[in-house]
Design a protein around this motif. Sequence first.
Motif, short mmCIF file in Angstrom:
data_model
loop_
_atom_site.label_atom_id
_atom_site.label_comp_id
_atom_site.label_asym_id
_atom_site.label_seq_id
_atom_site.Cartn_x
_atom_site.Cartn_y
_atom_site.Cartn_z
N GLY A 20 0.79 -1.22 0.00
CA GLY A 20 0.00 0.00 0.00
C GLY A 20 0.83 1.28 0.00
O GLY A 20 0.30 2.36 -0.19
N GLU A 21 2.14 1.16 0.21
CA GLU A 21 3.00 2.34 0.21
C GLU A 21 3.21 2.81 -1.22
O GLU A 21 3.50 2.02 -2.12
CB GLU A 21 4.35 2.01 0.85
CG GLU A 21 5.23 3.21 1.03
CD GLU A 21 6.54 2.87 1.71
OE1 GLU A 21 7.31 3.79 1.95
OE2 GLU A 21 6.79 1.69 2.01
N LYS A 22 3.06 4.11 -1.45
CA LYS A 22 3.17 4.65 -2.80
C LYS A 22 4.63 4.79 -3.22
O LYS A 22 5.51 4.97 -2.38
CB LYS A 22 2.48 6.01 -2.86
CG LYS A 22 0.98 5.91 -2.64
CD LYS A 22 0.32 7.24 -2.77
CE LYS A 22 -1.19 7.09 -2.58
NZ LYS A 22 -1.88 8.35 -2.76
N LEU A 23 4.85 4.71 -4.53
CA LEU A 23 6.18 4.86 -5.11
C LEU A 23 6.68 6.28 -4.85
O LEU A 23 5.96 7.25 -5.07
CB LEU A 23 6.13 4.59 -6.61
CG LEU A 23 7.44 4.75 -7.37
CD1 LEU A 23 8.47 3.73 -6.89
CD2 LEU A 23 7.20 4.60 -8.86
N LYS A 24 7.90 6.39 -4.38
CA LYS A 24 8.49 7.70 -4.11
C LYS A 24 9.64 7.94 -5.06
O LYS A 24 10.28 7.01 -5.55
CB LYS A 24 8.96 7.78 -2.66
CG LYS A 24 7.81 7.76 -1.70
CD LYS A 24 8.26 8.01 -0.30
CE LYS A 24 7.05 8.00 0.63
NZ LYS A 24 7.43 8.21 2.01
N CYS A 25 9.90 9.22 -5.30
CA CYS A 25 10.99 9.64 -6.17
C CYS A 25 11.91 10.58 -5.42
O CYS A 25 11.47 11.32 -4.53
CB CYS A 25 10.44 10.39 -7.39
SG CYS A 25 9.47 9.37 -8.49
N LEU A 26 13.17 10.56 -5.80
CA LEU A 26 14.13 11.51 -5.29
C LEU A 26 14.15 12.66 -6.28
O LEU A 26 14.40 12.47 -7.47
CB LEU A 26 15.52 10.87 -5.19
CG LEU A 26 16.64 11.80 -4.76
CD1 LEU A 26 16.40 12.29 -3.32
CD2 LEU A 26 17.98 11.11 -4.88
N VAL A 27 13.85 13.86 -5.79
CA VAL A 27 13.82 15.05 -6.62
C VAL A 27 15.03 15.90 -6.26
O VAL A 27 15.23 16.25 -5.09
CB VAL A 27 12.52 15.85 -6.41
CG1 VAL A 27 12.52 17.11 -7.26
CG2 VAL A 27 11.31 14.99 -6.74
N ILE A 28 15.84 16.22 -7.25
CA ILE A 28 17.02 17.05 -7.04
C ILE A 28 16.71 18.43 -7.60
O ILE A 28 16.38 18.59 -8.78
CB ILE A 28 18.26 16.44 -7.74
CG1 ILE A 28 18.49 15.03 -7.21
CG2 ILE A 28 19.48 17.34 -7.52
CD1 ILE A 28 19.54 14.24 -7.96
N LEU A 29 16.78 19.42 -6.71
CA LEU A 29 16.47 20.80 -7.07
C LEU A 29 17.74 21.63 -7.10
O LEU A 29 18.68 21.38 -6.33
CB LEU A 29 15.52 21.41 -6.05
CG LEU A 29 14.21 20.68 -5.78
CD1 LEU A 29 13.49 21.33 -4.62
CD2 LEU A 29 13.34 20.66 -7.01
N GLU A 30 17.76 22.64 -7.96
CA GLU A 30 18.90 23.56 -8.01
C GLU A 30 18.37 24.98 -8.19
O GLU A 30 17.45 25.22 -8.97
CB GLU A 30 19.83 23.19 -9.16
CG GLU A 30 21.10 24.00 -9.20
CD GLU A 30 22.07 23.52 -10.26
OE1 GLU A 30 23.25 23.86 -10.16
OE2 GLU A 30 21.65 22.79 -11.19
#
Length: 59
Positions: A20-30
């Motif tokens: 039930g845990e949703k897919l997570k993404c690593l977001v790299i911001l600059e």
Amino acid sequence: MWKIKQIAEADFGCEERMPGEKLKCLVILEDKSGNVRYLEVEDEWLTEQGLDEGSEWKD
């Protein structure tokens, strides 16, 4: 203002996602000064917001 530099699938290491845990993404911001931030967010939320690499990320 931050800009999304890269979106990658989050690393769960040896552990898998819980049921039930949703897919997570690593977001790299600059930002314009070259400062970098790393955030982990749900992939579904990114899609709902219409965010992708190159999009602006508002604080």
